[in-house]
Scaffold this motif. Sequence first.
Motif, PDB file in Angstrom:
ATOM      1  N   ALA A 153      -2.956  34.765  75.749  1.00 31.76           N
ATOM      2  CA  ALA A 153      -2.084  35.876  75.364  1.00 31.76           C
ATOM      3  C   ALA A 153      -1.466  36.436  76.633  1.00 31.76           C
ATOM      4  O   ALA A 153      -2.142  36.552  77.660  1.00 31.76           O
ATOM      5  CB  ALA A 153      -2.897  36.955  74.652  1.00 31.76           C
ATOM      6  N   ASP A 154      -0.189  36.742  76.582  1.00 32.69           N
ATOM      7  CA  ASP A 154       0.481  37.361  77.730  1.00 32.69           C
ATOM      8  C   ASP A 154       0.472  38.870  77.546  1.00 32.69           C
ATOM      9  O   ASP A 154       0.921  39.389  76.520  1.00 32.69           O
ATOM     10  CB  ASP A 154       1.917  36.844  77.839  1.00 32.69           C
ATOM     11  N   LEU A 155      -0.074  39.558  78.541  1.00 35.53           N
ATOM     12  CA  LEU A 155      -0.167  41.018  78.471  1.00 35.53           C
ATOM     13  C   LEU A 155       0.850  41.631  79.427  1.00 35.53           C
ATOM     14  O   LEU A 155       0.944  41.206  80.584  1.00 35.53           O
ATOM     15  CB  LEU A 155      -1.575  41.498  78.859  1.00 35.53           C
ATOM     16  N   PRO A 187       0.936  23.803  73.729  1.00 37.61           N
ATOM     17  CA  PRO A 187       1.048  25.179  73.246  1.00 37.61           C
ATOM     18  C   PRO A 187       0.492  26.160  74.280  1.00 37.61           C
ATOM     19  O   PRO A 187      -0.375  25.801  75.077  1.00 37.61           O
ATOM     20  CB  PRO A 187       0.211  25.176  71.966  1.00 37.61           C
ATOM     21  N   HIS A 188       0.998  27.348  74.246  1.00 35.98           N
ATOM     22  CA  HIS A 188       0.573  28.397  75.169  1.00 35.98           C
ATOM     23  C   HIS A 188      -0.840  28.840  74.782  1.00 35.98           C
ATOM     24  O   HIS A 188      -1.065  29.382  73.700  1.00 35.98           O
ATOM     25  CB  HIS A 188       1.570  29.555  75.066  1.00 35.98           C
ATOM     26  N   GLY A 189      -1.784  28.598  75.687  1.00 32.72           N
ATOM     27  CA  GLY A 189      -3.192  28.759  75.338  1.00 32.72           C
ATOM     28  C   GLY A 189      -3.789  30.134  75.542  1.00 32.72           C
ATOM     29  O   GLY A 189      -5.006  30.287  75.438  1.00 32.72           O
ATOM     30  N   PRO A 237       6.315  39.250  86.311  1.00 33.87           N
ATOM     31  CA  PRO A 237       4.910  39.659  86.350  1.00 33.87           C
ATOM     32  C   PRO A 237       4.344  39.965  84.958  1.00 33.87           C
ATOM     33  O   PRO A 237       4.994  40.623  84.152  1.00 33.87           O
ATOM     34  CB  PRO A 237       4.916  40.920  87.225  1.00 33.87           C
ATOM     35  N   HIS A 238       3.183  39.448  84.707  1.00 34.63           N
ATOM     36  CA  HIS A 238       2.394  39.755  83.506  1.00 34.63           C
ATOM     37  C   HIS A 238       1.033  39.144  83.720  1.00 34.63           C
ATOM     38  O   HIS A 238       0.826  38.363  84.655  1.00 34.63           O
ATOM     39  CB  HIS A 238       3.056  39.196  82.237  1.00 34.63           C
ATOM     40  N   LEU A 239       0.087  39.486  82.849  1.00 38.73           N
ATOM     41  CA  LEU A 239      -1.233  38.851  82.912  1.00 38.73           C
ATOM     42  C   LEU A 239      -1.328  37.792  81.828  1.00 38.73           C
ATOM     43  O   LEU A 239      -1.112  38.088  80.648  1.00 38.73           O
ATOM     44  CB  LEU A 239      -2.350  39.889  82.715  1.00 38.73           C
ATOM     45  N   HIS A 240      -1.647  36.577  82.235  1.00 45.00           N
ATOM     46  CA  HIS A 240      -1.971  35.545  81.248  1.00 45.00           C
ATOM     47  C   HIS A 240      -3.474  35.612  81.042  1.00 45.00           C
ATOM     48  O   HIS A 240      -4.249  35.354  81.957  1.00 45.00           O
ATOM     49  CB  HIS A 240      -1.558  34.157  81.758  1.00 45.00           C
ATOM     50  N   TRP A 241      -3.878  35.982  79.836  1.00 45.30           N
ATOM     51  CA  TRP A 241      -5.300  36.161  79.525  1.00 45.30           C
ATOM     52  C   TRP A 241      -5.721  35.093  78.526  1.00 45.30           C
ATOM     53  O   TRP A 241      -5.125  34.988  77.445  1.00 45.30           O
ATOM     54  CB  TRP A 241      -5.526  37.559  78.943  1.00 45.30           C
ATOM     55  N   MET A 245       3.833  30.972  79.365  1.00 47.70           N
ATOM     56  CA  MET A 245       3.533  32.066  80.265  1.00 47.70           C
ATOM     57  C   MET A 245       4.677  33.075  80.278  1.00 47.70           C
ATOM     58  O   MET A 245       4.617  34.085  80.930  1.00 47.70           O
ATOM     59  CB  MET A 245       3.293  31.536  81.664  1.00 47.70           C
ATOM     60  N   ASN A 246       5.723  32.747  79.560  1.00 48.04           N
ATOM     61  CA  ASN A 246       6.852  33.664  79.505  1.00 48.04           C
ATOM     62  C   ASN A 246       6.622  34.685  78.418  1.00 48.04           C
ATOM     63  O   ASN A 246       6.501  34.357  77.254  1.00 48.04           O
ATOM     64  CB  ASN A 246       8.107  32.842  79.221  1.00 48.04           C
ATOM     65  N   GLY A 273      -4.667  34.872  84.725  1.00 50.22           N
ATOM     66  CA  GLY A 273      -3.718  34.115  85.537  1.00 50.22           C
ATOM     67  C   GLY A 273      -2.524  34.915  86.031  1.00 50.22           C
ATOM     68  O   GLY A 273      -2.241  36.010  85.544  1.00 50.22           O
ATOM     69  N   HIS A 274      -1.828  34.343  87.015  1.00 48.31           N
ATOM     70  CA  HIS A 274      -0.611  34.879  87.655  1.00 48.31           C
ATOM     71  C   HIS A 274      -0.865  36.116  88.513  1.00 48.31           C
ATOM     72  O   HIS A 274       0.046  36.917  88.759  1.00 48.31           O
ATOM     73  CB  HIS A 274       0.480  35.209  86.623  1.00 48.31           C
ATOM     74  N   LEU A 275      -2.114  36.304  88.971  1.00 48.53           N
ATOM     75  CA  LEU A 275      -2.459  37.507  89.745  1.00 48.53           C
ATOM     76  C   LEU A 275      -1.689  37.528  91.071  1.00 48.53           C
ATOM     77  O   LEU A 275      -1.476  36.488  91.698  1.00 48.53           O
ATOM     78  CB  LEU A 275      -3.967  37.523  90.021  1.00 48.53           C
TER      79      LEU A 275
END
Length: 314
Positions: A211-213, A207-209, A286-290, A1-2, A255-257
């Motif tokens: 994309a972090d936007l 694994p990071h499942g 802060p970022h969006l985990h999509w 998530m980073n 995620g992370h809203l």
Amino acid sequence: MNFQTSAVVQRLKVRFALACVAAIAALIPTAARAKEAGACTAGTTMGLSAPESSQGSLLLIDLKGSKPFAEVRGEWGGRSVPLWSEKADESRRKGLLGVDLEKAPGEYELKVTGETASGEKMICSVIVTVRKGQFATEKLQVGKQFVEPSPEQIKRADEERQKLRDIFDRVTPERLWDGRFRIPLDGVTTGSNFGKRRILNGNPGSPHGGADLPGAAGTPVHSAQRGRVVLAEELFFAGNTVVVDHGLGIYTFYGHLSEIDAKVGDLVEAGTVLGKVGATGRVTGPHLHWGLTVERARVNPMLLVRLLGGASEP
Ligand SMILES: [Zn+2]
């Protein structure tokens, strides 16, 4: 998530054999057909969107018949494959083949079977070879308290993982989306960290499942397409989370809203605001985990926009 460490994502090639050879099913015994991977019965052709792919990738299937189909089913690696018709063209089907991030490399038969409106059987078979994806890894040495959640936290995270698994396992039989998929943040065109594996104090994690936007806190998060909200709550790892069911086993995850602006049961349109970018859950900023799952396969969501989208902005 980073998302602060940029991922070096190098895709390993997946080759698949594809050759649609016209043949009449009735004249070919089953055993021989199984060997003739890639064959379609007379009048039908099946194409895939790319000759190369990898773990965590997505292939678009394009099936064209000479006559309208009454029914078509697809199967790959023990899971069904979402197939649908567009613009009322019943002699054509599109489909999505999701290759899970951790799917064991190997050869898997994609089998599409069906029947035309006049009752003729149709069968197509292609061998899709999955090769290992190569994703970034990040080695970190951190204090024990950051690596080992408490027993209560582990219990909570396990329950939430199971809840998500149950959701992604359900297949809504109708297609709820209609039109192009979009990236959930306005103006964002790239996502990072998909498939990245963190090794904390020598122990590899999952694994990071997604994309972090990148996005500032408070940025509106839009639904990638039409669908039904099936989860809208705070989760241990992902913080405030919304999951949208687009039908046919296709789900997107946000995620992370900082706040959730949707509730379970809502039918949302493409672009409906689901919440705002935040840093809730286990994150550093802060970022969006999509995330995207296709028939339970965790797939890079950016590929959905590439295959069924276009621009992130209308
Ligand atoms: Zn993430």
